[in-house]
Design a protein around this motif. Structure first.
Motif, short mmCIF file in Angstrom:
data_model
loop_
_atom_site.label_atom_id
_atom_site.label_comp_id
_atom_site.label_asym_id
_atom_site.label_seq_id
_atom_site.Cartn_x
_atom_site.Cartn_y
_atom_site.Cartn_z
N SER A 28 0.80 -1.16 0.00
CA SER A 28 -0.09 0.05 -0.03
C SER A 28 1.21 1.15 0.12
CB SER A 28 -0.97 0.00 1.38
OG SER A 28 -1.68 -1.02 1.25
N SER A 29 0.19 2.13 -0.39
CA SER A 29 0.92 3.79 -0.55
C SER A 29 1.02 4.03 1.05
CB SER A 29 0.13 4.57 -1.14
OG SER A 29 -0.97 4.72 -0.55
N GLU A 30 1.81 4.92 1.35
CA GLU A 30 2.13 5.51 2.84
C GLU A 30 0.69 5.92 3.13
OE1 GLU A 30 5.04 8.57 5.41
OE2 GLU A 30 5.28 8.08 3.08
N ALA A 31 0.14 6.83 2.68
CA ALA A 31 -1.31 7.24 3.04
C ALA A 31 -2.18 6.35 3.21
CB ALA A 31 -1.83 8.32 2.08
N ASP A 32 -2.39 5.42 2.21
CA ASP A 32 -3.27 4.37 2.43
C ASP A 32 -2.98 3.55 3.80
OD1 ASP A 32 -4.71 5.14 0.36
OD2 ASP A 32 -3.81 3.67 -1.20
N ARG A 33 -1.57 3.20 3.75
CA ARG A 33 -1.27 2.43 5.05
C ARG A 33 -1.61 2.93 6.29
NH1 ARG A 33 3.19 1.39 3.19
NH2 ARG A 33 4.61 2.79 3.83
N ALA A 34 -1.48 4.43 6.38
CA ALA A 34 -1.81 5.07 7.58
C ALA A 34 -3.21 4.81 8.06
CB ALA A 34 -1.48 6.50 7.61
N ASN A 35 -4.13 4.74 6.89
CA ASN A 35 -5.55 4.87 7.06
C ASN A 35 -5.99 3.33 7.24
OD1 ASN A 35 -6.29 7.51 6.26
ND2 ASN A 35 -6.30 7.03 4.25
N TRP A 36 -5.34 2.36 6.87
CA TRP A 36 -5.78 0.96 7.18
C TRP A 36 -5.17 0.77 8.38
CZ3 TRP A 36 -9.37 -1.09 4.54
CH2 TRP A 36 -9.50 -0.57 3.04
N LEU A 37 -4.13 1.11 8.90
CA LEU A 37 -3.47 0.93 10.45
C LEU A 37 -4.65 1.46 11.06
CD1 LEU A 37 0.39 1.29 9.83
CD2 LEU A 37 -0.87 -0.70 10.73
N GLN A 38 -5.15 2.63 11.08
CA GLN A 38 -6.20 3.24 11.88
C GLN A 38 -7.16 2.46 12.00
OE1 GLN A 38 -6.95 7.23 10.84
NE2 GLN A 38 -8.21 7.68 12.47
N LEU A 39 -7.68 1.83 10.81
CA LEU A 39 -9.00 0.95 10.96
C LEU A 39 -8.55 -0.41 11.83
CD1 LEU A 39 -11.94 0.08 10.27
CD2 LEU A 39 -10.79 -0.39 7.94
N LEU A 40 -7.51 -0.93 11.49
CA LEU A 40 -7.14 -2.03 12.49
C LEU A 40 -6.80 -1.72 13.80
CD1 LEU A 40 -4.42 -3.46 9.92
CD2 LEU A 40 -6.40 -4.73 10.65
N ALA A 87 -9.43 -6.00 1.80
CA ALA A 87 -9.86 -4.84 1.39
C ALA A 87 -8.60 -4.15 0.88
CB ALA A 87 -10.69 -4.31 2.09
N ALA A 88 -7.68 -3.89 1.91
CA ALA A 88 -6.36 -3.18 1.72
C ALA A 88 -5.78 -3.53 0.48
CB ALA A 88 -5.73 -2.91 2.90
N LEU A 89 -5.47 -4.74 0.38
CA LEU A 89 -4.60 -5.27 -0.51
C LEU A 89 -5.21 -5.77 -1.79
CD1 LEU A 89 -2.24 -7.42 1.98
CD2 LEU A 89 -1.76 -4.94 0.90
N SER A 90 -6.46 -5.38 -1.87
CA SER A 90 -7.29 -5.77 -3.15
C SER A 90 -6.53 -5.25 -4.33
CB SER A 90 -8.54 -5.27 -3.13
OG SER A 90 -9.38 -5.37 -4.33
N GLY A 91 -6.10 -6.05 -5.38
CA GLY A 91 -5.38 -5.62 -6.45
C GLY A 91 -3.93 -5.58 -6.15
N VAL A 92 -3.44 -5.87 -4.88
CA VAL A 92 -2.05 -5.73 -4.57
C VAL A 92 -1.66 -7.28 -4.41
CG1 VAL A 92 -0.40 -4.76 -3.09
CG2 VAL A 92 -2.16 -3.36 -3.81
N GLU A 93 -0.41 -7.60 -4.94
CA GLU A 93 0.26 -8.82 -4.82
C GLU A 93 0.53 -8.79 -3.31
OE1 GLU A 93 3.14 -12.01 -6.70
OE2 GLU A 93 3.54 -9.75 -7.01
N GLU A 94 -0.13 -9.94 -2.94
CA GLU A 94 0.32 -10.45 -1.46
C GLU A 94 1.93 -10.43 -1.06
OE1 GLU A 94 -0.62 -13.71 1.98
OE2 GLU A 94 -1.89 -13.86 0.07
#
Length: 239
Positions: free
Chosen positions: A175-187, A224-231
């Motif tokens: 994930s991008s840095e901004a997306d990662r921050a948002n997903w971490l907040q949700l987690l 959801a966070a990694l949708s379309g991103v290779e694991e």
């Protein structure tokens, strides 16, 4: 001396050493005694604080000074000599917990599938909460006191929020840095102290059930966070 009346070198050395020995000054003895008393006092204080934490984790209530003394194995007077009242003991326990060494998450996840990785990560979180949450849950009733609130915020940030970055960094590597921050907040919101408090102390769920539910939640958030991103694990295996 030997049979011919000559002084033996070893004996002479011994006499010389004895003559050169200096008696200990009174101030040195007093300093050593004071240092010994200080160490014993600190050990007793550590036992008192540990007893308080143990009782809070067992009963989710404020223990009496007498109960603390019994568990610590010391006289009630010794507790009051070091802690003037329950509030002083409360703050000392929080400081002890905050300043303690944090456990390291050192489980080797390389090569594991995501479900196994999440089992390990969430399992580590659950163990941390089982240790920290009783103290936090109990002392929330004193959050209106500024000195307590500051310490509770330190627990929330140091033990919980800051650990999220460590635990889920590799899971969100794509994930991008901004997306990662948002997903971490949700987690963080999903596996928060409040969530643990609700599941454990209001729904009365066993630890294993909370673990199971959180793995389910976290898995769906990461999907959801990694949708379309290779694991990350798949990318490593493909190399």
């Amino acid at each position: 001396m030997d049979s011919k009346g000559k002084a033996h070198p070893v004996a002479a050395t011994g006499v010389f050493s004895m003559n050169k020995a200096k008696p200990r000054q009174p101030e040195q003895g007093q300093a050593m005694a004071a240092d010994g008393r200080l160490r014993r006092s600190e050990r007793t204080k550590h036992k008192i604080v540990s007893a308080y934490l143990t009782l809070v984790r067992l009963h989710l209530r404020e223990p009496s000074m007498r109960e603390v003394a019994e568990v610590a194995g010391c006289a009630l007077r010794s507790v009051y000599e070091r802690m003037s009242d329950t509030h002083t003991l409360r703050l000392a326990a929080l400081d002890h917990a905050i300043n303690g060494t944090l456990r390291k998450f050192d489980v080797r996840l390389h090569g594991l599938g995501r479900q196994l990785r999440l089992q390990a990560i969430v399992g580590f979180q659950v163990e941390e909460y089982e240790q920290w949450a009783p103290l936090w849950h109990f002392l929330m009733q004193h959050e209106h006191l500024p000195d307590v609130k500051v310490r509770l915020d330190q627990i929330r940030h140091r033990v919980l929020r800051d650990r999220m970055v460590e635990l889920y960094r590799s899971e969100l590597a794509g994930s991008s840095e901004a997306d990662r921050a948002n997903w971490l907040q949700l987690l963080n919101a999903t596996t928060s102290l409040e969530s643990w408090q609700y599941h454990r102390y209001f729904e009365l769920l066993p630890v294993e059930k909370v673990h199971e539910q959180w793995v389910w939640y976290v898995d769906r958030i990461l999907t959801a966070a990694l949708s379309g991103v290779e694991e990350p694990g798949a990318a490593m295996a493909a190399r």
